[in-house]
Design an enzyme around this catalytic site. Structure first.
Site, PDB file in Angstrom:
ATOM      1  N   ASP A  68       4.353  -7.431  -8.107  1.00  0.00           N
ATOM      2  CA  ASP A  68       4.595  -6.738  -9.385  1.00  0.00           C
ATOM      3  C   ASP A  68       5.561  -5.584  -9.210  1.00  0.00           C
ATOM      4  OD1 ASP A  68       2.438  -5.305 -12.009  1.00  0.00           O
ATOM      5  OD2 ASP A  68       4.452  -6.184 -12.025  1.00  0.00           O
ATOM      6  N   ARG A  92       8.130   0.407 -13.764  1.00  0.00           N
ATOM      7  CA  ARG A  92       6.900   1.073 -14.224  1.00  0.00           C
ATOM      8  C   ARG A  92       5.923   1.342 -13.084  1.00  0.00           C
ATOM      9  NH1 ARG A  92       6.923  -4.089 -15.875  1.00  0.00           N
ATOM     10  NH2 ARG A  92       5.486  -5.482 -14.762  1.00  0.00           N
ATOM     11  N   ASN A  93       6.055   0.576 -11.989  1.00  0.00           N
ATOM     12  CA  ASN A  93       5.138   0.727 -10.848  1.00  0.00           C
ATOM     13  C   ASN A  93       5.741   1.543  -9.720  1.00  0.00           C
ATOM     14  OD1 ASN A  93       3.070  -0.722 -12.015  1.00  0.00           O
ATOM     15  ND2 ASN A  93       3.910  -2.686 -11.332  1.00  0.00           N
ATOM     16  N   ASP A 122       2.070   1.513  -7.192  1.00  0.00           N
ATOM     17  CA  ASP A 122       0.904   0.798  -7.708  1.00  0.00           C
ATOM     18  C   ASP A 122       0.829  -0.582  -7.085  1.00  0.00           C
ATOM     19  OD1 ASP A 122      -1.116   0.815 -10.290  1.00  0.00           O
ATOM     20  OD2 ASP A 122      -0.392  -1.181  -9.757  1.00  0.00           O
TER      21      ASP A 122
HETATM   22  C1  GWH Z   1      -2.021   5.593 -10.550  1.00  0.00           C
HETATM   23  C2  GWH Z   1      -0.867   6.442 -10.981  1.00  0.00           C
HETATM   24  O1  GWH Z   1      -0.499   7.290  -9.884  1.00  0.00           O
HETATM   25  C3  GWH Z   1       0.293   8.409 -10.124  1.00  0.00           C
HETATM   26  C4  GWH Z   1       0.842   8.712 -11.351  1.00  0.00           C
HETATM   27  C5  GWH Z   1       1.622   9.864 -11.471  1.00  0.00           C
HETATM   28  C6  GWH Z   1       2.235  10.226 -12.785  1.00  0.00           C
HETATM   29  C7  GWH Z   1       2.610   9.211 -13.665  1.00  0.00           C
HETATM   30  C8  GWH Z   1       3.186   9.552 -14.896  1.00  0.00           C
HETATM   31  C9  GWH Z   1       3.410  10.905 -15.226  1.00  0.00           C
HETATM   32  C10 GWH Z   1       3.030  11.890 -14.316  1.00  0.00           C
HETATM   33  S1  GWH Z   1       3.324  13.552 -14.697  1.00  0.00           S
HETATM   34  C11 GWH Z   1       4.942  13.834 -14.266  1.00  0.00           C
HETATM   35  O2  GWH Z   1       3.191  13.678 -16.126  1.00  0.00           O
HETATM   36  O3  GWH Z   1       2.466  14.365 -13.910  1.00  0.00           O
HETATM   37  C12 GWH Z   1       2.440  11.571 -13.108  1.00  0.00           C
HETATM   38  C13 GWH Z   1       1.835  10.682 -10.370  1.00  0.00           C
HETATM   39  N1  GWH Z   1       1.302  10.372  -9.173  1.00  0.00           N
HETATM   40  C14 GWH Z   1       0.554   9.261  -9.022  1.00  0.00           C
HETATM   41  N2  GWH Z   1       0.057   8.930  -7.792  1.00  0.00           N
HETATM   42  C15 GWH Z   1       0.313   5.542 -11.355  1.00  0.00           C
HETATM   43  C16 GWH Z   1       1.018   4.923 -10.328  1.00  0.00           C
HETATM   44  C17 GWH Z   1       2.115   4.115 -10.669  1.00  0.00           C
HETATM   45  F1  GWH Z   1       2.792   3.482  -9.718  1.00  0.00           F
HETATM   46  C18 GWH Z   1       2.494   3.920 -11.995  1.00  0.00           C
HETATM   47  C19 GWH Z   1       1.795   4.564 -13.014  1.00  0.00           C
HETATM   48  C20 GWH Z   1       0.692   5.353 -12.687  1.00  0.00           C
HETATM   49  N3  GWH Z   1      -0.006   5.927 -13.739  1.00  0.00           N
HETATM   50  N4  GWH Z   1      -1.318   5.689 -14.032  1.00  0.00           N
HETATM   51  C21 GWH Z   1      -1.559   6.392 -15.192  1.00  0.00           C
HETATM   52  C22 GWH Z   1      -0.396   7.007 -15.607  1.00  0.00           C
HETATM   53  N5  GWH Z   1       0.580   6.696 -14.705  1.00  0.00           N
END
Ligand code: GWH
Length: 328
Positions: free
Chosen positions: A166, A170-171, A187
């Site tokens: 995947d 987005r990941n 992810d």
């Molecule tokens: C699990 C989550 O992990 C994370 C998200 C963000 C993170 C993601 C988006 C925005 C922000 S922030 C800049 O608003 O703090 C921080 C920052 N650090 C992570 N380790 C994630 C990993 C991915 F590979 C893709 C999307 C997400 N998520 N899950 C829920 C929302 N995003």
């Protein structure tokens, strides 16, 4: 897990789990503080949090916390735990760092490195110039650097014979929004679900990222590292369109028909001929004809090194959108 017993069924053919030498640290819940919600993951909410008493650090470490509510099935618990096992095996600058797990009678937490730049797709979309004459905060060189970071993360997975399944913007996540940003694969939800149960779903509905998949994957369910290569080509397209949805306006069924008929994504206006040649190679119908990530990293390093002009991206560069076309 340091005393707390957990039982889980591990798919038998994943022998490397059994010999996982590094223990997964079980972090006492008292050391974790949830501060604010970042968003929703496939299972539960994801939080921005603080981790106390980390090694040499004087004050608390900002972290991302994937939560799993206690009222969930044993299967969901073992899937959640399985992601921790997968993540704990990876040590690479372009793969998200896994810090530990926290299990108590109420819930399970996965503690991850906090990537303050957020996800790659949102980042490039937010960086698009809005008005004519306005220039983006990003240059083509910035886009090349981000893409090369992800290619290196994919090369590491390929060298470990790990199929992600995947790879998509987005990941992917960024350490920061500023100029020293580093992109990482963030992810592993698809690989986790396939390794455990052979299918991927969210709330029971099968979620198949058709627009990032090659024909042999969406037709025959055949996945190899060449599947990830095709998906990486789509990530390049996402980055160089600054966050378009691939095959705009097409449904998954229409994309399958189009791609089977040798249709492919068009050359993004910001994308050089050399880079588009690489993208087209990633989308060869025959998996064997697609490049390895070793070769992709080499090609992209060369393109990045030769990329001289630093001019920032203007709206005019983004708008001309040649029609999609057929290759192969
Ligand atoms: C699990 C989550 O992990 C994370 C998200 C963000 C993170 C993601 C988006 C925005 C922000 S922030 C800049 O608003 O703090 C921080 C920052 N650090 C992570 N380790 C994630 C990993 C991915 F590979 C893709 C999307 C997400 N998520 N899950 C829920 C929302 N995003």
């Amino acid at each position: 897990l340091n005393g707390s017993i957990c039982t889980m069924t591990i798919s038998p053919y994943y022998e490397w789990i059994q010999d996982s030498e590094e223990m997964i640290r079980n972090i006492p819940r008292s050391k974790i503080r949830l501060v604010s919600m970042i968003g929703k993951g496939a299972f539960g909410e994801v939080f921005y949090g603080l981790l106390a008493d980390v090694a040499h650090l004087r004050n608390e470490l900002p972290v991302a916390i994937k939560t799993l509510p206690s009222l969930c099935s044993e299967q969901t618990k073992s899937e959640f735990f399985f992601e921790a096992i997968i993540l704990s095996k990876f040590k690479h600058p372009n793969i998200i760092r896994f810090l530990g797990i926290s299990i108590d009678d109420r819930s399970m937490f996965l503690i991850l490195e906090l990537m303050e730049g957020g996800d790659l797709r949102t980042f490039v979309r937010d960086a698009r110039p809005r008005e004519k004459g306005e220039c983006s905060s990003l240059s083509i060189l910035d886009l090349l650097k981000l893409s090369l970071d992800i290619a290196k993360g994919c090369q590491y997975l390929e060298s470990n014979k790990f199929i992600h399944r995947d790879i998509a913007a987005r990941n992917c996540l960024l350490t920061e929004k500023g100029p020293h940003r580093v992109a990482k694969i963030g992810d592993f939800g698809m690989a986790r679900d396939i390794l455990r149960t052979n299918y991927y779903r969210k709330n029971g509905v099968a979620m198949i990222p058709v627009k990032w998949m090659p024909p042999e994957a969406f037709m025959d369910g055949v996945f190899t590292s060449k599947t990830d290569v095709w998906a990486f080509g789509v990530v390049l397209w996402e980055v160089f369109t600054m966050g378009f949805v691939p095959y705009p306006g097409k449904t998954n069924a229409e994309v399958m028909k189009y791609v089977l008929g040798h249709g492919r994504l068009n050359q993004p206006p910001l994308c050089s001929g050399e880079l588009f040649d690489l993208m087209k190679k990633c989308w060869k119908s025959k998996p064997k004809e697609r490049p390895s990530f070793v070769s992709i990293v080499e090609t992209m390093t060369k393109i990045k090194r030769e990329h001289k002009q630093e001019d920032p991206i203007m709206l005019e560069n983004l708008s001309k959108d040649p029609a999609p076309f057929v290759i192969d």
